[in-house]
Design an enzyme around this catalytic site. Structure first.
Site, PDB file in Angstrom:
ATOM      1  N   HIS A  46       0.806  -1.214   0.000  1.00 47.44           N
ATOM      2  CA  HIS A  46       0.000   0.000   0.000  1.00 47.44           C
ATOM      3  C   HIS A  46       0.838   1.264   0.000  1.00 47.44           C
ATOM      4  CE1 HIS A  46      -3.386  -2.707   0.591  1.00 47.44           C
ATOM      5  NE2 HIS A  46      -3.947  -1.805  -0.173  1.00 47.44           N
ATOM      6  N   GLU A  59     -11.548  -9.853  -6.607  1.00 44.23           N
ATOM      7  CA  GLU A  59     -10.177  -9.875  -6.079  1.00 44.23           C
ATOM      8  C   GLU A  59      -9.759 -11.274  -5.662  1.00 44.23           C
ATOM      9  OE1 GLU A  59      -9.034  -6.017  -3.967  1.00 44.23           O
ATOM     10  OE2 GLU A  59     -10.870  -6.615  -2.930  1.00 44.23           O
ATOM     11  N   ASP A  79      -4.874  -7.702  -5.684  1.00 44.04           N
ATOM     12  CA  ASP A  79      -5.184  -8.855  -4.852  1.00 44.04           C
ATOM     13  C   ASP A  79      -5.433 -10.093  -5.702  1.00 44.04           C
ATOM     14  OD1 ASP A  79      -4.973  -8.241  -2.104  1.00 44.04           O
ATOM     15  OD2 ASP A  79      -6.616  -6.810  -2.359  1.00 44.04           O
ATOM     16  N   CYS A  98      -9.358  -1.658 -11.261  1.00 44.29           N
ATOM     17  CA  CYS A  98      -8.707  -0.592 -10.515  1.00 44.29           C
ATOM     18  C   CYS A  98      -7.418  -1.062  -9.866  1.00 44.29           C
ATOM     19  CB  CYS A  98      -9.650   0.009  -9.479  1.00 44.29           C
ATOM     20  SG  CYS A  98     -10.396  -1.199  -8.406  1.00 44.29           S
TER      21      CYS A  98
HETATM   22  C1  PEP Z   1      -6.622  -4.385  -5.703  1.00 43.74           C
HETATM   23  O1  PEP Z   1      -6.533  -5.304  -4.896  1.00 43.74           O
HETATM   24  O2  PEP Z   1      -6.280  -4.491  -6.896  1.00 43.74           O
HETATM   25  C2  PEP Z   1      -7.136  -3.075  -5.275  1.00 43.74           C
HETATM   26  C3  PEP Z   1      -7.377  -2.133  -6.156  1.00 43.74           C
HETATM   27  O3  PEP Z   1      -7.298  -2.877  -3.938  1.00 43.74           O
HETATM   28  P1  PEP Z   1      -6.101  -2.601  -2.904  1.00 43.74           P
HETATM   29  O4  PEP Z   1      -4.845  -2.416  -3.706  1.00 43.74           O
HETATM   30  O5  PEP Z   1      -6.478  -1.403  -2.126  1.00 43.74           O
HETATM   31  O6  PEP Z   1      -6.075  -3.856  -2.097  1.00 43.74           O
HETATM   32 MG    MG Z   2      -7.509  -5.118  -2.961  1.00 42.32          MG
END
Ligand code: PEP
Ligand code: MG
Length: 761
Positions: A367, A609, A633, A680
């Site tokens: 993150h 995910e 994910d 995303c």
């Molecule tokens: C993902 O898992 O691709 C996502 C967009 O969520 P995060 O990166 O916040 O887990």
């Molecule tokens: Mg995610």
């Protein structure tokens, strides 16, 4: 054996230099195995010779002088085969090679084990004995185990140029001061040239850098305050337990308090501060020495007391760092360096001073890397060999395109990076012209480019770059910067600010996605396998009060706006979760209406995910208004590769054919159900990913604002027809490497090579 092994590894880790570490190894191993000889040979950086770098039992004068060519003797055979060789009488072996200088003629028994780091042999550890005998299995196992643990020490020495120096000393030539490079993985694109500020993770002794006290009196005062704070904590805990714990156990707390007395640890620490070491460094030294002393004891009870000392030390350290964190100075060209850089550390630094990030742990999908991309700060993650304890204040270059870090760069290197920075800047200026233009392919195919967002500071940047909506609002970010769950009104204000700024564009709000690697200080979750545990929708469905407050805040924030509110659910793995969450959102909507606020019904979508959701994508699509793939994910769960673990970072491949197959499956399922589908994950923001995804028919690509202009440029300069042709080829490929190199070549051929810059040095 295990204790011996541990002790050796600890001693080596505490050695003050690499040379000393080598001496400790040969000395301790010889003693542990009761043999006459133990020696170490290391491979040259050019990989053409093995240097005799340490011994006990053979001729010391040959150390650092004698080296072997790759086919000389048994030692190099161990390296060649990359497996142990254990012989009763070495001289009978055809590969035996007699080297008069080192004096090994009287020794018959030979056991050599390779030192291997990341699949590569970097040295050989040898024990020898006069008497004709075979080293037994347990001795062989011991040496193999030890060598596997010591490999990181050797690899580290290789990375820091120590091994090069040993070879230089042998040949007498001084090789050119080469720029020492540490490899990590690309975290956020861009180049930073600046100086390191090392931030420590909450209380870790290893991460404490060596520093002198700036001002002894202040350091003494800080130390006293920290110690007193720990004392009162212990007294408080002890009182709390007074009723429930038996007296013997309570005595432990008294023992703790005694350890902090002036005639024990505290006095020792103070002495060192007076000698000019800063408080944290003094603490580190004192605790380490005491721990080592306890752990060397035979008595198991006393040995355990080592753990108590450490625990106590960490408590004091936590206070020291807390006091310190508020005092750290950040120069205007700060490169934040840490063992594990976390999103909350970023919060302490004035944004205009933060130029780069380097983290020993983590990967491109951590993150903090995602935040770095959003903030446009170059970052390198997973730089596992970086010697962070020695880095404070050092100049460095961070290459976020290729995941490389250079310490003390030469002027030549610095210049070539300056050039690259200006090229990138020029390209960015050119891209500004695209801001108002639609993202449409040359043959007229429209793809929406939205942004992933989490910090308020992102708003103007996103709009500046031409974002057409918010595809992912990571609501956990505003939650992280608080000291308790934010209230409905606090949330509404933050959400509203984004929605107003983006009006009338659509805004996708994700329900709180904590767990995994995202923790809230006021709601700790501790699990063996956090990524397979209580995270995302699982947490919020178990705490409907948190979910409801958030849903209401989102719905209210949208009042009176034309922009669509889309609520998105993370980590969905079953239909019942979708049904339950939808019911809660509907209830929240009704409640808000009943309060007399005029609001629209929000759209509800789920994130794909978890692999299970790929196989149920059609069933999911029937139940919701949109699907959005979270490829970060999805990749980690499909490939069973932790997105934060640098050891397996090269296995984390978003363009792995299996992942691409799943992405195509989801797009097709959504098309069949006539449901809107977006993505995303970080893949959407990479030029290669964007081309493949638009070919698959994804309607929305949501990415960090930094990448958006480049992706738009690619889309506007390509035909969907060609993208589909590339996809068809790619789908027949069997590895991610093949996909990447083919796609790169295609982009270069299409005149789009600028978005896939070639390696810099
Ligand atoms: C993902 O898992 O691709 C996502 C967009 O969520 P995060 O990166 O916040 O887990
Ligand atoms: Mg995610």
């Amino acid at each position: 054996m295990l204790t011996t092994l541990r002790r050796i590894v600890q001693d080596v880790a505490a050695a003050s230099s690499f040379q000393e570490a080598l001496r400790i190894i040969v000395h301790d191993v010889r003693e542990a195995l009761g043999t006459e000889v133990c020696s170490i040979y290391l491979l040259s950086p050019e990989r053409d010779r093995y240097l005799f770098v340490a011994t006990e039992g053979l001729n010391q004068d040959a150390v650092g002088k004698l080296s072997l060519s790759l086919d000389q003797g048994l030692t190099t055979l161990v390296a060649e085969r990359a497996e142990p060789i254990n012989l009763e009488n070495a001289s009978h072996h055809p590969r035996f090679h007699y080297i008069p200088e080192i004096g090994e003629e009287p020794f018959n028994a030979f056991l050599g084990v390779p030192v291997i780091h990341h699949r590569r042999v970097i040295g050989v550890l040898v024990v020898q004995q006069r008497q004709e005998r075979r080293f037994d299995e347990s001795e062989e196992a011991f040496l193999v185990t030890l060598s596997a643990q010591l490999a990181t020490v050797m690899a580290h020495a290789e990375a820091t140029g120590e091994i090069q120096r040993l070879f230089d000393a042998q040949t007498g030539k001084v090789s050119e001061a080469s720029d020492v490079m540490f490899r990590g993985v690309a975290g956020a694109p861009g180049i930073a040239i600046g100086s390191a500020v090392v931030m420590q993770p909450p209380a870790s002794l290893e991460g404490v850098p060596e520093r002198e006290a700036e001002d002894v009196t202040t350091e003494l005062m800080i130390l006293d305050r920290a110690i007193n704070a720990v004392r009162s904590d212990i007294r408080r805990i002890s009182e709390e337990f007074a009723q429930s714990l038996p007296r013997e156990e309570l005595a432990l707390f008294d023992a703790y308090l005694h350890m902090l007395d002036d005639n024990a640890l505290a006095g020792d620490m103070r002495d060192r501060v007076r000698r000019g070491i800063w408080a944290q460094g003094a603490l580190k030294q004192v605790i380490r020495e005491h721990v080592r002393r306890f752990e060397a004891m035979e008595d198991p009870y006393l040995r355990e007391r080592g753990a108590d000392v450490k625990d106590l030390g960490l408590r004091v350290l936590a206070y020291l760092q807390d006091i310190r964190a508020r005092k750290t100075q950040f120069p205007p060209d700060t490169v934040l360096v840490g063992h594990e850089v976390t999103p909350s550390m970023l919060a302490n630094i004035p944004p205009e001073h933060l130029k780069g990030i380097v983290s020993v742990r983590g990967s491109g999908s951590s993150h903090v890397a995602i935040l770095a991309r959003a903030l446009d700060i170059p970052a390198v993650m997973g730089a596992v060999d970086l010697p962070i304890a020695d880095l404070d204040g050092q100049p460095m270059i961070v290459d976020g395109f290729y995941g490389e870090v250079f310490l003390n760069p030469s002027t030549h290197l610095e210049q070539s990076y300056e050039d690259l920075i200006s090229q990138e800047r020029a390209f960015a200026v050119e891209l500004e012209d695209l801001k108002e233009l639609p993202s449409i392919t040359r043959d007229g195919w429209r793809v929406e480019l939205w942004v992933n967002i989490g910090l308020t500071g992102d708003i103007s940047r996103s709009l500046d770059r031409g974002a057409e909506g918010i595809g992912l609002f990571r609501t956990e970010v505003p939650f992280m910067t608080k000291e308790s769950f934010p209230t409905e009104e606090e949330q509404r204000v933050i959400y509203r600010e984004h929605m107003e700024a983006f009006e009338p564009r659509p805004v996708t709000m994700r329900s709180l996605d904590i767990g995994g690697d995202k923790a809230l200080s006021y709601f700790p979750i501790s699990e063996e396998n956090p990524f397979l545990g209580w995270r995302g929708i699982r947490v919020t469905l178990d705490h409907p009060e948190i979910f409801m407050v958030q849903a209401r805040a989102m719905i209210k924030a949208n009042a009176g706006l034309r922009g669509e509110l889309r609520i998105m659910l993370p980590m969905i793995s079953s239909m019942s979760e979708v049904e339950e969450a939808k019911a809660l959102i509907h209830r929240a909507y009704i409640e808000v209406l009943e309060e007399g606020v005029q609001v629209k019904q929000p759209l509800v979508g789920v994130m794909v995910e978890v692999p299970a959701a790929v196989y149920q994508a059609r069933e999911l699509a029937r139940r919701v208004d949109f699907l959005a793939v979270g490829s970060n994910d999805l990749t980690q769960y499909m490939l069973a590769v932790d997105r934060n673990n640098p050891r397996v970072a090269d296995l984390y491949q978003e363009t792995h054919p299996a992942v691409l197959g799943a992405l195509l499956e989801v797009a097709r399922a959504a098309h069949r159900e006539q449901t809107y589908v977006g993505i995303c994950g970080e893949l959407a923001g990479s030029p290669v990913g964007a081309v493949l995804l638009l070919a698959m028919g994804y309607h929305v690509l949501s990415m960090n604002a930094t990448n958006l202009p480049k992706v738009k440029w690619v889309i506007r300069n390509i035909k969907r027809k060609d993208a589909r042709r590339m996809l068809a080829r790619v789908l027949r490929m069997t590895t991610a490497e093949e996909v990447q190199s083919y796609m790169r070549a295609q982009l270069v051929k299409a005149g789009l090579g600028r978005v896939v810059p070639s390696h810099h040095h």
